[in-house]
Write a protein that holds these residues in place. Structure first.
Motif, PDB file in Angstrom:
ATOM      1  N   LEU A  68       0.827  -1.214   0.000  1.00  0.00           N
ATOM      2  CA  LEU A  68       0.000   0.000   0.000  1.00  0.00           C
ATOM      3  C   LEU A  68       0.861   1.263   0.000  1.00  0.00           C
ATOM      4  O   LEU A  68       0.510   2.252  -0.655  1.00  0.00           O
ATOM      5  CB  LEU A  68      -0.946  -0.016   1.195  1.00  0.00           C
ATOM      6  CG  LEU A  68      -2.031  -1.087   1.142  1.00  0.00           C
ATOM      7  CD1 LEU A  68      -2.829  -1.094   2.444  1.00  0.00           C
ATOM      8  CD2 LEU A  68      -2.948  -0.895  -0.047  1.00  0.00           C
ATOM      9  N   LEU A  69       1.966   1.236   0.717  1.00  0.00           N
ATOM     10  CA  LEU A  69       2.873   2.379   0.699  1.00  0.00           C
ATOM     11  C   LEU A  69       3.439   2.586  -0.702  1.00  0.00           C
ATOM     12  O   LEU A  69       3.482   3.719  -1.202  1.00  0.00           O
ATOM     13  CB  LEU A  69       4.004   2.181   1.708  1.00  0.00           C
ATOM     14  CG  LEU A  69       4.984   3.330   1.842  1.00  0.00           C
ATOM     15  CD1 LEU A  69       4.276   4.572   2.372  1.00  0.00           C
ATOM     16  CD2 LEU A  69       6.124   2.935   2.762  1.00  0.00           C
ATOM     17  N   TRP A  70       3.862   1.507  -1.358  1.00  0.00           N
ATOM     18  CA  TRP A  70       4.380   1.603  -2.717  1.00  0.00           C
ATOM     19  C   TRP A  70       3.291   2.105  -3.672  1.00  0.00           C
ATOM     20  O   TRP A  70       3.561   2.895  -4.569  1.00  0.00           O
ATOM     21  CB  TRP A  70       4.929   0.266  -3.194  1.00  0.00           C
ATOM     22  CG  TRP A  70       5.349   0.329  -4.626  1.00  0.00           C
ATOM     23  CD1 TRP A  70       4.730  -0.229  -5.697  1.00  0.00           C
ATOM     24  CD2 TRP A  70       6.461   1.048  -5.162  1.00  0.00           C
ATOM     25  NE1 TRP A  70       5.396   0.076  -6.840  1.00  0.00           N
ATOM     26  CE2 TRP A  70       6.467   0.867  -6.534  1.00  0.00           C
ATOM     27  CE3 TRP A  70       7.451   1.826  -4.566  1.00  0.00           C
ATOM     28  CZ2 TRP A  70       7.429   1.436  -7.359  1.00  0.00           C
ATOM     29  CZ3 TRP A  70       8.406   2.384  -5.395  1.00  0.00           C
ATOM     30  CH2 TRP A  70       8.382   2.191  -6.765  1.00  0.00           C
ATOM     31  N   ASN A  71       2.063   1.654  -3.466  1.00  0.00           N
ATOM     32  CA  ASN A  71       0.953   2.088  -4.307  1.00  0.00           C
ATOM     33  C   ASN A  71       0.739   3.600  -4.180  1.00  0.00           C
ATOM     34  O   ASN A  71       0.529   4.300  -5.175  1.00  0.00           O
ATOM     35  CB  ASN A  71      -0.313   1.331  -3.913  1.00  0.00           C
ATOM     36  CG  ASN A  71      -1.424   1.494  -4.931  1.00  0.00           C
ATOM     37  OD1 ASN A  71      -1.246   2.082  -5.966  1.00  0.00           O
ATOM     38  ND2 ASN A  71      -2.582   0.960  -4.574  1.00  0.00           N
ATOM     39  N   VAL A  79       3.029   5.848  -3.247  1.00  0.00           N
ATOM     40  CA  VAL A  79       4.188   6.512  -3.842  1.00  0.00           C
ATOM     41  C   VAL A  79       4.096   6.491  -5.362  1.00  0.00           C
ATOM     42  O   VAL A  79       4.331   7.504  -6.021  1.00  0.00           O
ATOM     43  CB  VAL A  79       5.506   5.848  -3.366  1.00  0.00           C
ATOM     44  CG1 VAL A  79       6.700   6.334  -4.185  1.00  0.00           C
ATOM     45  CG2 VAL A  79       5.709   6.092  -1.891  1.00  0.00           C
ATOM     46  N   ALA A  80       3.728   5.346  -5.919  1.00  0.00           N
ATOM     47  CA  ALA A  80       3.676   5.220  -7.382  1.00  0.00           C
ATOM     48  C   ALA A  80       2.564   6.062  -7.996  1.00  0.00           C
ATOM     49  O   ALA A  80       2.740   6.646  -9.072  1.00  0.00           O
ATOM     50  CB  ALA A  80       3.487   3.742  -7.766  1.00  0.00           C
ATOM     51  N   THR A  81       1.430   6.148  -7.349  1.00  0.00           N
ATOM     52  CA  THR A  81       0.321   6.897  -7.937  1.00  0.00           C
ATOM     53  C   THR A  81       0.456   8.405  -7.733  1.00  0.00           C
ATOM     54  O   THR A  81      -0.023   9.178  -8.552  1.00  0.00           O
ATOM     55  CB  THR A  81      -1.033   6.430  -7.386  1.00  0.00           C
ATOM     56  OG1 THR A  81      -1.031   6.547  -5.961  1.00  0.00           O
ATOM     57  CG2 THR A  81      -1.304   5.013  -7.793  1.00  0.00           C
ATOM     58  N   THR A  82       1.079   8.830  -6.651  1.00  0.00           N
ATOM     59  CA  THR A  82       1.227  10.273  -6.440  1.00  0.00           C
ATOM     60  C   THR A  82       2.449  10.823  -7.143  1.00  0.00           C
ATOM     61  O   THR A  82       2.553  12.030  -7.342  1.00  0.00           O
ATOM     62  CB  THR A  82       1.299  10.612  -4.943  1.00  0.00           C
ATOM     63  OG1 THR A  82       2.389   9.893  -4.353  1.00  0.00           O
ATOM     64  CG2 THR A  82       0.011  10.247  -4.240  1.00  0.00           C
ATOM     65  N   GLY A  83       3.366   9.977  -7.556  1.00  0.00           N
ATOM     66  CA  GLY A  83       4.573  10.442  -8.218  1.00  0.00           C
ATOM     67  C   GLY A  83       4.388  10.641  -9.720  1.00  0.00           C
ATOM     68  O   GLY A  83       5.242  11.210 -10.381  1.00  0.00           O
ATOM     69  N   MET A  84       3.273  10.198 -10.264  1.00  0.00           N
ATOM     70  CA  MET A  84       3.021  10.320 -11.695  1.00  0.00           C
ATOM     71  C   MET A  84       2.478  11.716 -11.993  1.00  0.00           C
ATOM     72  O   MET A  84       1.502  12.135 -11.421  1.00  0.00           O
ATOM     73  CB  MET A  84       2.009   9.264 -12.144  1.00  0.00           C
ATOM     74  CG  MET A  84       2.410   7.833 -11.813  1.00  0.00           C
ATOM     75  SD  MET A  84       3.637   7.154 -12.903  1.00  0.00           S
ATOM     76  CE  MET A  84       2.707   7.013 -14.396  1.00  0.00           C
ATOM     77  N   ASP A  85       3.087  12.430 -12.895  1.00  0.00           N
ATOM     78  CA  ASP A  85       2.583  13.755 -13.286  1.00  0.00           C
ATOM     79  C   ASP A  85       2.069  13.734 -14.704  1.00  0.00           C
ATOM     80  O   ASP A  85       2.453  13.134 -15.581  1.00  0.00           O
ATOM     81  CB  ASP A  85       3.677  14.800 -13.169  1.00  0.00           C
ATOM     82  CG  ASP A  85       3.836  15.230 -11.727  1.00  0.00           C
ATOM     83  OD1 ASP A  85       3.828  14.344 -10.851  1.00  0.00           O
ATOM     84  OD2 ASP A  85       3.965  16.428 -11.480  1.00  0.00           O
TER      85      ASP A  85
END
Length: 77
Positions: free
Chosen positions: A66-69, A71-77
């Motif tokens: 869940l932490l990786w999820n 990070v991955a979804t909020t890091g996409m611009d």
């Protein structure tokens, strides 16, 4: 104990913790900032220790996923 409300919650907790039968165990987990008492060898029956280990590692894996999820979804611009 004064029923008029003269005792703070901390005083009441201290009075109750000094009562016979209540054992306050030393907090030892996590090692870098102890907040809870954790002693699998003495508190979990031997036949359930493997199940407890699997449950705990599953929980840690879910947390990491869940932490990786996030990070991955909020890091996409």
């Amino acid at each position: 104990m004064n029923c008029g409300g003269g005792n703070s919650i901390l005083q009441v907790y201290f009075i109750l913790s000094c009562s016979p039968g209540i054992v306050l165990e030393e907090k030892n987990w996590p090692p870098f900032f102890p907040i809870i008492h954790h002693d699998i060898a003495n508190e979990i029956p031997i036949h359930l220790q493997k199940l407890q280990y699997v449950a705990f590692t599953t929980f840690l894996g879910l947390f990491a996923y869940l932490l990786w999820n996030i990070v991955a979804t909020t890091g996409m611009d």
